[in-house]
Enzyme design. Sequence first.
Site, PDB file in Angstrom:
ATOM      1  N   ARG A 193       0.831  -1.217   0.095  1.00 37.66           N
ATOM      2  CA  ARG A 193      -0.102  -0.092  -0.103  1.00 37.66           C
ATOM      3  C   ARG A 193       0.697   1.326  -0.101  1.00 37.66           C
ATOM      4  O   ARG A 193       0.529   2.278  -0.599  1.00 37.66           O
ATOM      5  CB  ARG A 193      -0.935  -0.085   1.181  1.00 37.66           C
ATOM      6  CG  ARG A 193      -1.952  -0.840   1.215  1.00 37.66           C
ATOM      7  CD  ARG A 193      -2.952  -0.937   2.393  1.00 37.66           C
ATOM      8  NE  ARG A 193      -4.123  -1.938   2.247  1.00 37.66           N
ATOM      9  CZ  ARG A 193      -5.191  -1.388   1.696  1.00 37.66           C
ATOM     10  NH1 ARG A 193      -5.397  -0.570   0.903  1.00 37.66           N
ATOM     11  NH2 ARG A 193      -6.238  -2.544   1.665  1.00 37.66           N
ATOM     12  N   GLU A 227      -1.587  -8.611   3.850  1.00 35.51           N
ATOM     13  CA  GLU A 227      -3.161  -8.806   3.940  1.00 35.51           C
ATOM     14  C   GLU A 227      -3.436 -10.000   3.467  1.00 35.51           C
ATOM     15  O   GLU A 227      -3.011 -10.413   2.237  1.00 35.51           O
ATOM     16  CB  GLU A 227      -3.637  -7.661   3.326  1.00 35.51           C
ATOM     17  CG  GLU A 227      -3.132  -6.173   3.792  1.00 35.51           C
ATOM     18  CD  GLU A 227      -3.875  -5.053   3.062  1.00 35.51           C
ATOM     19  OE1 GLU A 227      -5.063  -5.129   2.708  1.00 35.51           O
ATOM     20  OE2 GLU A 227      -3.351  -3.997   3.201  1.00 35.51           O
ATOM     21  N   GLU A 238     -10.317  -1.724  -5.322  1.00 43.60           N
ATOM     22  CA  GLU A 238      -9.654  -0.645  -4.121  1.00 43.60           C
ATOM     23  C   GLU A 238      -8.236  -0.302  -4.908  1.00 43.60           C
ATOM     24  O   GLU A 238      -7.665   0.788  -4.748  1.00 43.60           O
ATOM     25  CB  GLU A 238      -9.395  -1.411  -2.918  1.00 43.60           C
ATOM     26  CG  GLU A 238      -8.604  -0.468  -1.786  1.00 43.60           C
ATOM     27  CD  GLU A 238      -8.459  -1.090  -0.535  1.00 43.60           C
ATOM     28  OE1 GLU A 238      -8.160  -0.519   0.476  1.00 43.60           O
ATOM     29  OE2 GLU A 238      -8.791  -2.391  -0.418  1.00 43.60           O
ATOM     30  N   ASP A 294     -12.495   6.605 -11.966  1.00 46.05           N
ATOM     31  CA  ASP A 294     -13.022   8.153 -11.580  1.00 46.05           C
ATOM     32  C   ASP A 294     -12.153   8.988 -12.298  1.00 46.05           C
ATOM     33  O   ASP A 294     -11.080   9.637 -11.483  1.00 46.05           O
ATOM     34  CB  ASP A 294     -13.012   8.193 -10.215  1.00 46.05           C
ATOM     35  CG  ASP A 294     -13.940   9.384  -9.840  1.00 46.05           C
ATOM     36  OD1 ASP A 294     -14.399   9.958 -10.420  1.00 46.05           O
ATOM     37  OD2 ASP A 294     -13.584   9.901  -8.714  1.00 46.05           O
ATOM     38  N   HIS A 501     -18.872   0.642   2.002  1.00 48.72           N
ATOM     39  CA  HIS A 501     -17.330  -0.198   1.725  1.00 48.72           C
ATOM     40  C   HIS A 501     -17.433   0.187   0.443  1.00 48.72           C
ATOM     41  O   HIS A 501     -18.214  -0.861  -0.496  1.00 48.72           O
ATOM     42  CB  HIS A 501     -17.453  -1.826   2.125  1.00 48.72           C
ATOM     43  CG  HIS A 501     -17.580  -1.639   3.507  1.00 48.72           C
ATOM     44  ND1 HIS A 501     -16.480  -1.161   4.383  1.00 48.72           N
ATOM     45  CD2 HIS A 501     -18.406  -2.293   4.410  1.00 48.72           C
ATOM     46  CE1 HIS A 501     -16.738  -1.436   5.675  1.00 48.72           C
ATOM     47  NE2 HIS A 501     -17.785  -2.127   5.781  1.00 48.72           N
ATOM     48  N   CYS A 503     -15.599  -0.639  -2.136  1.00 49.16           N
ATOM     49  CA  CYS A 503     -14.835  -1.691  -2.845  1.00 49.16           C
ATOM     50  C   CYS A 503     -15.675  -2.645  -3.279  1.00 49.16           C
ATOM     51  O   CYS A 503     -15.560  -3.540  -4.051  1.00 49.16           O
ATOM     52  CB  CYS A 503     -13.511  -2.275  -2.193  1.00 49.16           C
ATOM     53  SG  CYS A 503     -12.284  -1.195  -1.620  1.00 49.16           S
TER      54      CYS A 503
END
Length: 535
Positions: A193, A227, A238, A294, A501, A503
Amino acid sequence: RYFTQLTRGCNETIDKHSIYCCHNPQCTKILDPNVAAVKSIEYANKHKDQYLCMYMMILQQRDDIIKTLSDSAISLSKTVKNNPQTNSMEILKPYVFLLQNPLVYDLDNSKILEYFCVGLTNLDTPLMNTLGLWLLTFSKEQLIQLLTNFEQFISVRLVTAENIKLVSDIPIIGACAFLELLCKEYLVFQVRREHIINDALNNTRQIQRNKTSEEMKKELKIQFKGEDGIDQGGVQKEFFQIVVRKIFDTEFGMFIYNDKLRTWWFNPNSLDKLEFELIGIILGLALYNNIILDVHFPLVVYKKLLGIPVSLEDVESIEPEIYQSLITLRDTTDDVSEWMTYFSVTSDSFGETKTIELKPGGDEILVTNSNRQEYLKLYTKYLLDSSISKQWDEFYKGFKLVCDSPLLQLLRSEELEDLICGVEDLDFKELEKITMYDGGYTHTDQTIVYFWETVHAFSNDMKRKFLSFSTGCDRVPYGGLSKIQFSIHKQIDSDRLPSAHTCFNALILPCYPTKEKLEERLSKALNNSEGFGLK
């Protein structure tokens, strides 16, 4: 049927009759029809079909069928286990038959999958690759289920088997080989990340070094390092959201934002060569993976991606004021030589003003009524092509790395934009029809009724805010809102604001007691949300 069983017996051919059938020695025949009728009604209400001999016979037949199928699968798996090493493709058929049999994955039949995995270790590389090609015919849902089943097999074996050695256990080795096959249908990015841009670039570079551009056309799966979890769409979404948000950050400096047009254009001073290639790849991957981005490019970007020649009219989508000046220059009946315009433009480069000639010697060539068409053509080319050529070339290269299909040429620029960025068809009736409910909500709950009355009454601007809040994008997928997998989850605390959420396109909606409170809380959440949180 209960009445028949109690008064004269079912006459079914069955090994063991119901305790409410007089063919069963433990059941006493009821001679009084009135008493039998009362009992029959009682049993029908209490037990339904559970103690009907016919129902028990069907269960027995089903169990017999399942046992037969299970025995056959065990026998077939033993054959697979003991298959000699061979290069015959015929040997792969039993593997496919077993993969299609749901009984194989029942924990009570764990030996079947164990023998299957042992058999996999007997296959040479060409046969394993062929099996992988056959797996391409499976649906996405089947592949996800296979992934889950084999991971479960490994976990259960590690927990239950005695004295197991991970690196030398043949069934686990075979299971891991199969998981590797599943991964090869997918394009897998492993990213951190905190270094998501660099890691995304490294993943794409690795693919390019191996000269396997076809890999880019596989379904993308994202693994955030450190993760757990399988990417079933949410992690992938995401990833796109984070990358786009970072690359289009004004501090990154790759693109210039026009506040009036609310669009991004290439920064001619940006030297981020690899990052421009990455955003081109991201656009292509989004298109292949049905992800709405987006991003807010002017339409001319999609024209250029499709190889459609640009024109003076396209200048309006990036520089409306310059466009109006050029139109005035084109249409005026005045003597434009008096305007003292030359075949050159000035630009700012890191604080230094530079003069760029539109043609050799252009800084000394005056624009006149006779040569203004040439000037307009050269100025248009400069604005839309040459001034951003370094940035565009990398961006276009990245996009074509993924999207080089001739089918793209069948699209109009507007259609390509809609496929990548979605459309503006804000038909929330369609969204209501496909919405799923969880946590105790149903479509008839009063809070849900209040919710839909509220959002249907929203202005289009508020509807876009709602989509952005709950899905991460204010655009609608190509084909309409019915293409979204949208869900509403119940939150008991009625003093909280709604949350989401993004995602998973999931709205967390508190159970508000009144419509007025729902309107106030929802509007507050929508009007104060920004990016991934609240202002």
